[in-house]
Design a protein around this motif. Structure first.
Motif, PDB file in Angstrom:
ATOM      1  N   GLN A  33     -27.323 -12.857   3.804  1.00  0.00           N
ATOM      2  CA  GLN A  33     -28.300 -11.882   4.227  1.00  0.00           C
ATOM      3  C   GLN A  33     -29.506 -12.553   4.523  1.00  0.00           C
ATOM      4  O   GLN A  33     -30.258 -13.090   3.648  1.00  0.00           O
ATOM      5  CB  GLN A  33     -28.237 -10.942   3.255  1.00  0.00           C
ATOM      6  N   PHE A  34     -29.925 -12.338   5.907  1.00  0.00           N
ATOM      7  CA  PHE A  34     -31.328 -12.966   6.061  1.00  0.00           C
ATOM      8  C   PHE A  34     -31.946 -12.026   7.063  1.00  0.00           C
ATOM      9  O   PHE A  34     -31.292 -11.333   7.679  1.00  0.00           O
ATOM     10  CB  PHE A  34     -31.340 -14.414   6.554  1.00  0.00           C
ATOM     11  N   ASN A  35     -33.356 -12.108   7.410  1.00  0.00           N
ATOM     12  CA  ASN A  35     -33.905 -11.145   8.187  1.00  0.00           C
ATOM     13  C   ASN A  35     -34.788 -11.957   9.188  1.00  0.00           C
ATOM     14  O   ASN A  35     -34.970 -13.241   8.983  1.00  0.00           O
ATOM     15  CB  ASN A  35     -34.771  -9.902   7.418  1.00  0.00           C
ATOM     16  N   VAL A  36     -35.425 -11.149  10.269  1.00  0.00           N
ATOM     17  CA  VAL A  36     -36.272 -11.737  11.070  1.00  0.00           C
ATOM     18  C   VAL A  36     -37.664 -12.282  10.385  1.00  0.00           C
ATOM     19  O   VAL A  36     -38.010 -11.493   9.334  1.00  0.00           O
ATOM     20  CB  VAL A  36     -36.908 -10.797  12.019  1.00  0.00           C
ATOM     21  N   GLY A  37     -37.922 -13.240  10.527  1.00  0.00           N
ATOM     22  CA  GLY A  37     -39.162 -13.842   9.655  1.00  0.00           C
ATOM     23  C   GLY A  37     -38.950 -14.834   8.540  1.00  0.00           C
ATOM     24  O   GLY A  37     -40.016 -15.432   8.067  1.00  0.00           O
ATOM     25  N   ASP A  38     -37.716 -14.924   8.359  1.00  0.00           N
ATOM     26  CA  ASP A  38     -37.303 -15.613   7.131  1.00  0.00           C
ATOM     27  C   ASP A  38     -37.122 -17.133   7.669  1.00  0.00           C
ATOM     28  O   ASP A  38     -36.916 -17.325   8.721  1.00  0.00           O
ATOM     29  CB  ASP A  38     -35.789 -15.224   6.604  1.00  0.00           C
ATOM     30  N   THR A  39     -37.279 -18.057   6.853  1.00  0.00           N
ATOM     31  CA  THR A  39     -37.340 -19.665   7.084  1.00  0.00           C
ATOM     32  C   THR A  39     -35.973 -19.874   6.537  1.00  0.00           C
ATOM     33  O   THR A  39     -35.598 -19.691   5.234  1.00  0.00           O
ATOM     34  CB  THR A  39     -38.386 -20.133   6.215  1.00  0.00           C
ATOM     35  N   VAL A  40     -34.969 -20.399   7.397  1.00  0.00           N
ATOM     36  CA  VAL A  40     -33.609 -20.744   7.188  1.00  0.00           C
ATOM     37  C   VAL A  40     -33.340 -22.146   7.469  1.00  0.00           C
ATOM     38  O   VAL A  40     -33.999 -22.535   8.450  1.00  0.00           O
ATOM     39  CB  VAL A  40     -32.634 -19.810   7.795  1.00  0.00           C
ATOM     40  N   LYS A  41     -32.302 -22.664   6.737  1.00  0.00           N
ATOM     41  CA  LYS A  41     -31.666 -24.018   7.175  1.00  0.00           C
ATOM     42  C   LYS A  41     -30.204 -23.496   7.969  1.00  0.00           C
ATOM     43  O   LYS A  41     -29.563 -23.018   7.155  1.00  0.00           O
ATOM     44  CB  LYS A  41     -31.575 -24.856   5.884  1.00  0.00           C
ATOM     45  N   VAL A  42     -30.105 -23.932   8.923  1.00  0.00           N
ATOM     46  CA  VAL A  42     -28.625 -23.995   9.440  1.00  0.00           C
ATOM     47  C   VAL A  42     -28.099 -25.255   9.423  1.00  0.00           C
ATOM     48  O   VAL A  42     -28.718 -26.146  10.009  1.00  0.00           O
ATOM     49  CB  VAL A  42     -28.721 -23.394  10.816  1.00  0.00           C
ATOM     50  N   TYR A  43     -26.795 -25.344   9.097  1.00  0.00           N
ATOM     51  CA  TYR A  43     -26.159 -26.494   8.834  1.00  0.00           C
ATOM     52  C   TYR A  43     -25.283 -26.496  10.149  1.00  0.00           C
ATOM     53  O   TYR A  43     -24.066 -25.773   9.835  1.00  0.00           O
ATOM     54  CB  TYR A  43     -25.315 -26.612   7.647  1.00  0.00           C
ATOM     55  N   GLY A  44     -25.277 -27.137  11.201  1.00  0.00           N
ATOM     56  CA  GLY A  44     -24.466 -27.000  12.306  1.00  0.00           C
ATOM     57  C   GLY A  44     -23.659 -28.563  12.480  1.00  0.00           C
ATOM     58  O   GLY A  44     -24.208 -29.534  12.248  1.00  0.00           O
ATOM     59  N   LYS A  45     -22.336 -28.227  13.009  1.00  0.00           N
ATOM     60  CA  LYS A  45     -21.561 -29.210  13.203  1.00  0.00           C
ATOM     61  C   LYS A  45     -21.985 -29.934  14.494  1.00  0.00           C
ATOM     62  O   LYS A  45     -21.947 -29.079  15.604  1.00  0.00           O
ATOM     63  CB  LYS A  45     -20.041 -28.776  13.231  1.00  0.00           C
ATOM     64  N   ILE A  46     -21.970 -31.202  14.582  1.00  0.00           N
ATOM     65  CA  ILE A  46     -22.152 -31.773  15.993  1.00  0.00           C
ATOM     66  C   ILE A  46     -21.243 -32.942  16.196  1.00  0.00           C
ATOM     67  O   ILE A  46     -20.868 -33.566  15.350  1.00  0.00           O
ATOM     68  CB  ILE A  46     -23.567 -32.590  15.954  1.00  0.00           C
ATOM     69  N   LYS A  47     -20.350 -32.704  17.216  1.00  0.00           N
ATOM     70  CA  LYS A  47     -19.522 -33.983  17.668  1.00  0.00           C
ATOM     71  C   LYS A  47     -20.017 -35.073  18.729  1.00  0.00           C
ATOM     72  O   LYS A  47     -20.631 -34.574  19.573  1.00  0.00           O
ATOM     73  CB  LYS A  47     -18.520 -33.241  18.423  1.00  0.00           C
ATOM     74  N   GLU A  48     -19.969 -36.140  18.108  1.00  0.00           N
ATOM     75  CA  GLU A  48     -20.412 -37.417  18.840  1.00  0.00           C
ATOM     76  C   GLU A  48     -18.942 -38.342  18.954  1.00  0.00           C
ATOM     77  O   GLU A  48     -18.833 -38.989  18.399  1.00  0.00           O
ATOM     78  CB  GLU A  48     -21.423 -38.288  18.290  1.00  0.00           C
ATOM     79  N   GLY A  49     -18.424 -38.243  20.364  1.00  0.00           N
ATOM     80  CA  GLY A  49     -17.227 -38.894  20.640  1.00  0.00           C
ATOM     81  C   GLY A  49     -16.256 -38.564  19.700  1.00  0.00           C
ATOM     82  O   GLY A  49     -15.860 -37.208  19.863  1.00  0.00           O
ATOM     83  N   SER A  50     -15.580 -39.328  18.728  1.00  0.00           N
ATOM     84  CA  SER A  50     -14.509 -38.833  18.040  1.00  0.00           C
ATOM     85  C   SER A  50     -15.065 -38.262  16.462  1.00  0.00           C
ATOM     86  O   SER A  50     -14.231 -37.976  15.633  1.00  0.00           O
ATOM     87  CB  SER A  50     -13.355 -39.962  17.925  1.00  0.00           C
ATOM     88  N   ARG A  51     -16.144 -38.626  16.347  1.00  0.00           N
ATOM     89  CA  ARG A  51     -16.740 -38.279  14.882  1.00  0.00           C
ATOM     90  C   ARG A  51     -17.498 -37.129  15.092  1.00  0.00           C
ATOM     91  O   ARG A  51     -17.942 -36.329  15.962  1.00  0.00           O
ATOM     92  CB  ARG A  51     -17.910 -39.447  14.816  1.00  0.00           C
ATOM     93  N   GLU A  52     -17.580 -36.293  13.832  1.00  0.00           N
ATOM     94  CA  GLU A  52     -18.326 -35.138  13.811  1.00  0.00           C
ATOM     95  C   GLU A  52     -19.164 -35.273  12.296  1.00  0.00           C
ATOM     96  O   GLU A  52     -18.885 -35.855  11.378  1.00  0.00           O
ATOM     97  CB  GLU A  52     -17.161 -34.126  13.187  1.00  0.00           C
ATOM     98  N   ARG A  53     -20.413 -34.757  12.450  1.00  0.00           N
ATOM     99  CA  ARG A  53     -21.424 -34.647  11.452  1.00  0.00           C
ATOM    100  C   ARG A  53     -21.948 -33.254  11.460  1.00  0.00           C
ATOM    101  O   ARG A  53     -21.864 -32.436  12.255  1.00  0.00           O
ATOM    102  CB  ARG A  53     -22.320 -35.944  11.471  1.00  0.00           C
ATOM    103  N   ILE A  54     -22.793 -33.123  10.302  1.00  0.00           N
ATOM    104  CA  ILE A  54     -23.530 -31.865  10.107  1.00  0.00           C
ATOM    105  C   ILE A  54     -24.960 -32.237  10.394  1.00  0.00           C
ATOM    106  O   ILE A  54     -25.560 -33.056   9.575  1.00  0.00           O
ATOM    107  CB  ILE A  54     -23.184 -31.613   8.818  1.00  0.00           C
ATOM    108  N   GLN A  55     -25.846 -31.306  11.071  1.00  0.00           N
ATOM    109  CA  GLN A  55     -27.156 -31.797  11.316  1.00  0.00           C
ATOM    110  C   GLN A  55     -27.953 -30.372  10.821  1.00  0.00           C
ATOM    111  O   GLN A  55     -27.422 -29.335  11.200  1.00  0.00           O
ATOM    112  CB  GLN A  55     -27.694 -31.949  12.652  1.00  0.00           C
ATOM    113  N   ILE A  56     -28.920 -30.526  10.088  1.00  0.00           N
ATOM    114  CA  ILE A  56     -29.663 -29.526   9.584  1.00  0.00           C
ATOM    115  C   ILE A  56     -30.828 -28.943  10.672  1.00  0.00           C
ATOM    116  O   ILE A  56     -31.626 -30.023  11.049  1.00  0.00           O
ATOM    117  CB  ILE A  56     -30.192 -29.792   8.220  1.00  0.00           C
ATOM    118  N   PHE A  57     -30.942 -27.769  10.812  1.00  0.00           N
ATOM    119  CA  PHE A  57     -31.937 -27.262  11.571  1.00  0.00           C
ATOM    120  C   PHE A  57     -32.833 -26.161  10.971  1.00  0.00           C
ATOM    121  O   PHE A  57     -32.235 -25.170  10.777  1.00  0.00           O
ATOM    122  CB  PHE A  57     -31.291 -26.508  13.065  1.00  0.00           C
TER     123      PHE A  57
END
Length: 113
Positions: free
Chosen positions: A19-43
């Motif tokens: 549960q989060f709302n507009v105005g909150d500061t959040v960290k999104v852990y997104g999966k990123i594919k680079e070639g055959s490898r996959e990693r998680i990047q925080i935004f």
């Protein structure tokens, strides 16, 4: 036909959506594919807007990186979003915070609850 679409979309929904709302500061852990490898990047940034419902729900986050504003829109139920973590709660009186785009520095902050 509508019932079939609803059933398919219901299967794709995530169970543990935070549960989060507009105005909150959040960290999104997104999966990123680079070639055959996959990693998680925080935004990490402030939630500008939430829109849609059900399977199509999205949210937009804004952060400043090296003095430049960066906005990214994430689908809430996407398999590429590992998790969403709330860092701090914001106190706002608007549903969409587009006015933050014109602000720089301390004026771009959102008050904490």
């Amino acid at each position: 036909m509508n019932d079939i679409i609803r059933e398919i979309e219901a299967e794709q929904l995530k169970e543990n959506v935070p549960q989060f709302n507009v105005g909150d500061t959040v960290k999104v852990y997104g999966k990123i594919k680079e070639g055959s490898r996959e990693r998680i990047q925080i935004f990490e940034g402030t939630v500008l807007k939430k829109q849609g419902g059900g399977n199509r729900a999205t949210f937009t986050i804004r952060k400043t990186s090296n003095g430049i504003g960066v906005e990214k829109t994430w689908p809430l139920h996407s398999p590429n979003v590992e998790k969403v973590e709330v860092v701090r709660r914001g106190k706002v009186r608007r549903a969409k915070l587009f006015y933050l785009r014109d602000r720089v520095g301390k004026r771009a902050k959102v008050k904490e609850k």
